[in-house]
Design an enzyme around this catalytic site. Structure first.
Site, short mmCIF file in Angstrom:
data_model
loop_
_atom_site.label_atom_id
_atom_site.label_comp_id
_atom_site.label_asym_id
_atom_site.label_seq_id
_atom_site.Cartn_x
_atom_site.Cartn_y
_atom_site.Cartn_z
CD GLU A 272 4.39 7.44 -0.82
OE1 GLU A 272 4.77 8.37 -1.56
OE2 GLU A 272 3.19 7.12 -0.68
CE LYS A 329 4.50 8.84 -6.95
NZ LYS A 329 3.66 9.39 -5.86
CB CYS A 383 1.74 6.77 -3.68
SG CYS A 383 0.28 7.70 -3.16
#
Length: 508
Positions: A272, A329, A383
């Site tokens: 990430e 995300k 994440c």
């Protein structure tokens, strides 16, 4: 059933203590229960602590006392299990350090409210075993959904590193939580003098060899023709990651790892926010990455702007630096990646930890699947999204594997990264899908479709590793039905408990 034995005497002694000391002991008992979570993994202590709590719960006088008992127990549990929450605030101590103790106390006390409601609900429903399991199981399930959800450190997570993990493919994390609560209840009743309860505890213990026997050999099925994936772990400490004098070194390290080796893998994955430039201005940077990869597709994490909106993004880079796919995300971290009422709080100097702006990141359109050609279809996660089973179920179609990139440098070097890794293993087991997990500081790992780690790069080390991608298993029961069966079971438990309680009151 008449209860006898030292355990009952212990609970009676605790109940006779002054209220202040009872509260302290309840908090300490919750803290002991948390030791079953990674990295300690002392799951028997969790069961013992839950047994004590059930004994106290069963003797609580009214729903108010039960609620206080649940809140105290939950506070101790979350204070220990979520101690890593202070780590993000220590990355920039001057700006955020003052928030650390308030964040830990606030999060622990806030999440403990779920347990207060659970104990009160169970007490109203009769206060027995069914009320205890139904109430706490229901509120733990709700914790994964309410206020965007935070299902971290659920009691069932203590079983992730046991052969019972495969049971999650049927009933998910909530099923594991129900099993842990049941074990606590049965242990208490056995200690209280119930022979049948001891037989039940033996039956629960038999789930270990049964689970081991029923877990498929997904790792062995990978075969010699399996695709090879290179995991890139730069190990960039969060307090150095964005420093101008350090960024280039971390980027060059990942380029070097991508070019290393005599044999080219089928896919290379960076973590990430691994690329220190915005996607819109990264054309030359992506060409450098592609050249180092020798034309092999590379998955990278970076940020991008779109009409003044900032996204945390995963991008698939093909030969020549061409961007073949983008995933933004969509399940963001509140108070980390965005601030509720961010404009107002930003005026007072309170910002999201991962962003300089009051509003922080914007949410992407939702779950999706990326076609990686011969490797199959990947379900991308970034994440925090890896802790939400519902985010995986929201995908438009079934993937062949899960692709998770993360920056666990935010979580420190002790409990946070290992708990995050454990939940990644749980997702693979729930959905019968292997997972490619790449973390900035570790632990980067290949996880097979039963939740077992096949290979990994240790926490706090820079390096790369080529690993075989295991195959997927058949669609699991949990993937089809989600949490609905366990929701029904918890509600039935509460209903049965309430019905039995009313019948007992009528016959008094």
């Amino acid at each position: 059933m008449a209860e006898t034995g030292h355990a009952v005497g212990l609970v009676r002694g605790l109940a006779a203590l002054p209220r202040r000391w009872r509260g302290v002991i309840n908090v300490m008992t919750g803290a002991v229960a948390a030791l079953g979570q990674a990295p300690v993994g002392a799951w028997p202590l969790t069961i013992v602590a839950l047994a004590v709590m059930f004994g106290l719960f069963a003797r609580s006088d009214g729903w108010r006392r039960a609620a206080w008992l649940g809140w105290a127990f939950g506070s101790g549990y979350f204070l220990v299990s979520l101690n890593w929450i202070i780590e993000p605030f220590l990355v920039d101590v001057a700006r955020h350090g003052w928030m650390a103790p308030f964040a830990l106390a606030g999060l622990a006390g806030g999440l403990a409210l779920f347990w207060a409601v659970a104990f009160a609900l169970g007490r109203v429903a009769g206060g027995g075993a069914l009320g205890f399991i139904g109430g706490l199981g229901l509120l733990e399930l709700a914790r994964g959904y309410v206020f965007t959800g935070f299902p971290w450190a659920q009691p069932g997570h203590v079983l992730i590193d046991t052969p019972v993990l495969h049971g999650a493919s049927y009933f998910g994390s909530a099923g594991l939580t129900a099993l842990v609560l049941l074990a606590g209840v049965v242990l208490w009743q056995g200690l209280a003098g119930g022979r049948i309860a001891w037989m039940g505890l033996v039956g629960i213990a038999l789930l270990w060899p049964i689970g081991r026997a029923l877990t498929p050999e997904a790792e062995a099925a990978a075969g010699p023709d399996a695709a090879m994936v290179r995991l890139i772990q730069p190990n960039a400490p969060q307090n150095e990651k964005w420093r101008p004098d350090k960024m280039r070194a971390f980027f060059d390290r990942q380029v070097m790892f991508s070019a290393a080796g005599d044999v080219r893998p089928d896919l290379i994955v960076w973590p990430e926010t691994a690329v220190p430039v915005m996607l819109e201005t990264a054309a030359r940077t992506l060409e450098v990455i592609s050249e180092a990869a020798g034309g092999v597709p590379v998955v990278v994490g970076l940020q991008r702007y779109d009409v003044q909106r900032l996204f945390n993004t995963l991008a698939l880079i093909e030969a020549g630096g061409r961007v073949a796919a983008v995933y933004d995300k969509h399940h963001l971290v509140p108070f980390g990646e965005y601030m509720p009422y961010g404009d107002l709080l930003g005026r007072w100097g309170i910002h999201g930890l991962a962003s300089d702006e009051g509003r922080g990141f914007s949410s992407g359109p939702g779950a999706q699947v990326i076609d990686l050609g011969g490797l199959g279809r990947a379900l991308p996660l970034i994440c925090y999204e890896g802790v939400f089973a519902q985010d995986l179920r929201a995908a438009p179609n079934r993937a062949d594997f899960i692709l998770l990139i993360t920056n666990d440098a935010w979580f420190g070097n002790f409990s946070g990264p290992y708990q995050h890794l454990a939940q990644a293993r749980l997702r693979s087991a729930e959905f019968g899908l292997p997972m490619i997990r790449v973390a900035n500081t570790g632990v980067s790992a290949m996880i097979d479709a039963t939740g077992r780690i096949t290979e990994a790069l240790p926490l706090g080390e820079a390096g790369w590793r080529d690993v075989a991608l295991p195959p997927a298993l058949a669609v699991t029961v949990y993937a089809r039905l989600g949490d609905a069966p366990m929701l029904a079971i918890f509600l039935v438990f509460l209903g049965l408990s309430l019905g039995g309680h009313r019948r007992r009151r009528r016959h008094r």
